[in-house]
Design an enzyme around this catalytic site. Sequence first.
Site, mmCIF file in Angstrom:
data_model
loop_
_atom_site.group_PDB
_atom_site.id
_atom_site.type_symbol
_atom_site.label_atom_id
_atom_site.label_comp_id
_atom_site.label_asym_id
_atom_site.label_seq_id
_atom_site.Cartn_x
_atom_site.Cartn_y
_atom_site.Cartn_z
ATOM 1 N N LEU A 12 0.841 -1.206 0.000
ATOM 2 C CA LEU A 12 0.000 0.000 0.000
ATOM 3 C C LEU A 12 0.873 1.253 0.000
ATOM 4 O O LEU A 12 1.916 1.292 0.662
ATOM 5 C CB LEU A 12 -0.885 -0.006 1.246
ATOM 6 C CG LEU A 12 -1.843 -1.199 1.341
ATOM 7 C CD1 LEU A 12 -2.406 -1.315 2.750
ATOM 8 C CD2 LEU A 12 -2.969 -1.071 0.324
ATOM 9 N N ASN B 39 -4.991 -5.942 9.324
ATOM 10 C CA ASN B 39 -4.486 -7.005 8.450
ATOM 11 C C ASN B 39 -4.341 -8.278 9.274
ATOM 12 O O ASN B 39 -4.167 -8.216 10.496
ATOM 13 C CB ASN B 39 -3.116 -6.592 7.893
ATOM 14 C CG ASN B 39 -2.541 -7.631 6.944
ATOM 15 O OD1 ASN B 39 -3.240 -8.180 6.087
ATOM 16 N ND2 ASN B 39 -1.259 -7.934 7.093
ATOM 17 N N HIS C 118 -1.867 -11.701 9.376
ATOM 18 C CA HIS C 118 -0.588 -12.168 8.844
ATOM 19 C C HIS C 118 -0.294 -13.563 9.403
ATOM 20 O O HIS C 118 -0.483 -13.794 10.603
ATOM 21 C CB HIS C 118 0.511 -11.183 9.248
ATOM 22 C CG HIS C 118 1.861 -11.578 8.733
ATOM 23 N ND1 HIS C 118 2.238 -11.352 7.416
ATOM 24 C CD2 HIS C 118 2.894 -12.207 9.332
ATOM 25 C CE1 HIS C 118 3.456 -11.838 7.239
ATOM 26 N NE2 HIS C 118 3.882 -12.354 8.379
HETATM 27 C C1 GRF Z 1 -3.802 -15.665 4.983
HETATM 28 O O1 GRF Z 1 -2.965 -16.712 5.385
HETATM 29 C C2 GRF Z 1 -3.393 -14.366 5.601
HETATM 30 O O2 GRF Z 1 -2.746 -14.522 6.822
HETATM 31 C C3 GRF Z 1 -2.435 -13.801 4.591
HETATM 32 O O3 GRF Z 1 -2.962 -14.188 3.341
HETATM 33 C C4 GRF Z 1 -3.727 -15.379 3.495
HETATM 34 C C5 GRF Z 1 -5.069 -15.111 2.894
HETATM 35 O O4 GRF Z 1 -5.852 -16.262 2.840
HETATM 36 N N1 GRF Z 1 -2.328 -12.362 4.736
HETATM 37 P P1 GRF Z 1 -7.342 -16.214 2.295
HETATM 38 O O5 GRF Z 1 -7.315 -15.606 0.883
HETATM 39 O O6 GRF Z 1 -8.166 -15.393 3.228
HETATM 40 O O7 GRF Z 1 -7.764 -17.636 2.260
#
Ligand code: GRF
Length: 204
Positions: free
Chosen positions: A96, A110, A112
């Site tokens: 971003l 977010n 992670h």
């Molecule tokens: C997740 O593991 C999240 O932690 C990371 O990207 C992945 C997204 O998974 N930021 P999804 O598209 O919600 O299944």
Amino acid sequence: MSNNAIAVMASGKGSNLRVILDAVAAGTCPVEVKLVISDKADAQALNIARAAGVPQVLHLDPKAYADRASFDVDCAEVIDAAGCQWIVLAGYMRILSSSFVRHFRGRMINIHPSILPAFPGAKAVEAALGYGVKASGCTVHLVDEILDGGPILAQAVVPVLDGDTLESLHARIQVEEHRLYPATLARMVTTGFDIDGRRVIWRT
Ligand code: GRF
């Protein structure tokens, strides 16, 4: 602006978006998903959003913009026009621009797939496996200008097992993500939090 209206930004399979929408439908997460934006035309997240009846579901193509900043300006305008108080990143894979981050400071979160501050960045699960840690997990955090570096709202830990592959560890982490993200969102819009330095202090 209602304080529980959210925009979700997602680039991929959208399982976190799905569990948020499920929790809203079940009445356990009192937010209103007003808008879903994806930078990828083929993101499964777009289909999930349409199937759930999200009022505004948009694919914005980064290739149609001169640069990152102008793409982000359009995203911010759409989010503001929809009256969203919170911006929820759910597997949104674009960096971003700092003006976008500043515009939504304190209102953008977010998830992670690691216990931050360990293993920030796009290859967190791979990095944790490669390092040989015996536990990993996921982190919900506020977004600031440092990649995966904002104040931490919630974390959940999972074991790393000897036979783990990237896929098996990520799947175990996602079980926790799917519990933690809707629960954290619900807590955010109901009790809320204060910030003391880097520490998020949940109100009671
Ligand atoms: C997740 O593991 C999240 O932690 C990371 O990207 C992945 C997204 O998974 N930021 P999804 O598209 O919600 O299944």
